[in-house]
Design an enzyme around this catalytic site. Structure first.
Site, PDB file in Angstrom:
ATOM      1  CE  LYS A  11      -3.962  -2.271   2.240  1.00  0.00           C
ATOM      2  NZ  LYS A  11      -4.833  -2.307   3.454  1.00  0.00           N
ATOM      3  CG  ASN A 114      -3.469  -2.231   6.931  1.00  0.00           C
ATOM      4  OD1 ASN A 114      -3.303  -1.949   5.748  1.00  0.00           O
ATOM      5  ND2 ASN A 114      -4.557  -2.806   7.379  1.00  0.00           N
ATOM      6  CD  GLU A 128      -8.861  -9.317  -3.360  1.00  0.00           C
ATOM      7  OE1 GLU A 128      -7.665  -9.689  -3.229  1.00  0.00           O
ATOM      8  OE2 GLU A 128      -9.612  -9.101  -2.396  1.00  0.00           O
TER       9      GLU A 128
HETATM   10  N1  UDP Z   1      -9.722  -0.775   7.525  1.00  0.00           N
HETATM   11  C1  UDP Z   1      -9.849   0.362   8.290  1.00  0.00           C
HETATM   12  N2  UDP Z   1     -10.611   0.299   9.442  1.00  0.00           N
HETATM   13  C2  UDP Z   1     -11.252  -0.841   9.823  1.00  0.00           C
HETATM   14  C3  UDP Z   1     -11.118  -1.991   9.022  1.00  0.00           C
HETATM   15  C4  UDP Z   1     -10.352  -1.930   7.884  1.00  0.00           C
HETATM   16  O1  UDP Z   1      -9.282   1.395   7.972  1.00  0.00           O
HETATM   17  O2  UDP Z   1     -11.914  -0.838  10.868  1.00  0.00           O
HETATM   18  C5  UDP Z   1      -8.913  -0.719   6.275  1.00  0.00           C
HETATM   19  C6  UDP Z   1      -7.541  -1.360   6.413  1.00  0.00           C
HETATM   20  O3  UDP Z   1      -6.617  -0.647   5.592  1.00  0.00           O
HETATM   21  C7  UDP Z   1      -7.784  -2.744   5.880  1.00  0.00           C
HETATM   22  C8  UDP Z   1      -8.787  -2.468   4.743  1.00  0.00           C
HETATM   23  O4  UDP Z   1      -9.599  -1.420   5.255  1.00  0.00           O
HETATM   24  O5  UDP Z   1      -6.590  -3.357   5.439  1.00  0.00           O
HETATM   25  C9  UDP Z   1      -9.639  -3.639   4.346  1.00  0.00           C
HETATM   26  O6  UDP Z   1     -10.296  -4.134   5.486  1.00  0.00           O
HETATM   27  P1  UDP Z   1     -10.354  -5.700   5.763  1.00  0.00           P
HETATM   28  O7  UDP Z   1     -11.266  -5.920   6.925  1.00  0.00           O
HETATM   29  O8  UDP Z   1     -10.677  -6.411   4.486  1.00  0.00           O
HETATM   30  O9  UDP Z   1      -8.873  -6.017   6.266  1.00  0.00           O
HETATM   31  P2  UDP Z   1      -7.680  -6.848   5.587  1.00  0.00           P
HETATM   32  O10 UDP Z   1      -8.303  -7.926   4.754  1.00  0.00           O
HETATM   33  O11 UDP Z   1      -6.873  -5.863   4.778  1.00  0.00           O
HETATM   34  O12 UDP Z   1      -6.898  -7.371   6.749  1.00  0.00           O
END
Ligand code: UDP
Ligand code: MG
Length: 141
Positions: A11, A114, A128
């Site tokens: 990212k 993250n 994706e």
């Molecule tokens: N994210 C956020 N706040 C939240 C949950 C997710 O900003 O409470 C963002 C974070 O960058 C995350 C992305 O949205 O990586 C996608 O969320 P997901 O729950 O799919 O997490 P991931 O699969 O990336 O672990």
């Protein structure tokens, strides 16, 4: 063997913080095979499609702003059971739960910024990967 392909992208904060090599290195040391890679600027339309499942959530707008706020480095990696294993190596989304030794546990301290994205299931990977790569951009054996 359960060979899988997954979408991994570094990212914008990961690129800015010069962690691309670190992340590639972890995947190479794991024995996985790099199948495709490119640096790109994600548009709002592209980001909203990729993160469609989160549309309407409180963090959605901030997430789209963040992921379109600078270039990313998108990759497809291949390996045995790579989808769940990469998710483990990424660490939890919530920084409070991201274990030391994982990418997020070692480098991230923010819920949104993250460092990495990784597909969370075979269905997600199948959806994706074509959003980021054309068939001819992927290099099989
Ligand atoms: N994210 C956020 N706040 C939240 C949950 C997710 O900003 O409470 C963002 C974070 O960058 C995350 C992305 O949205 O990586 C996608 O969320 P997901 O729950 O799919 O997490 P991931 O699969 O990336 O672990
Ligand atoms: Mg996710």
């Amino acid at each position: 063997m359960n060979m899988q392909r997954t979408l991994l992208f570094v990212k914008p904060d990961g690129v800015r913080r010069k962690l691309v090599g670190e992340i590639i290195s972890r995947c190479e040391r794991k024995g996985w095979r790099l199948v495709g890679m490119k640096m790109m600027q994600v548009t709002r339309e592209h980001a909203e499609r990729h993160y469609a499942e989160h549309k309407g959530k409180g963090f959605f707008e901030g997430l789209i702003e963040y992921v379109t706020g600078g270039p990313i480095v998108a990759m497809v990696w291949e390996g045995n059971d790579i989808i769940p294993i990469l998710r483990m190596m990424m660490g939890a989304t919530n920084p409070v739960n991201a274990q030391p030794g994982t990418i997020r546990g070692d480098f991230a301290n923010d819920f949104t910024q993250n460092i990495v994205h990784g597909s969370d299931s075979p269905e997600s990977a199948a959806r994706e990967i074509p959003l980021f790569f054309a068939d001819e951009e992927l290099h099989g054996d």
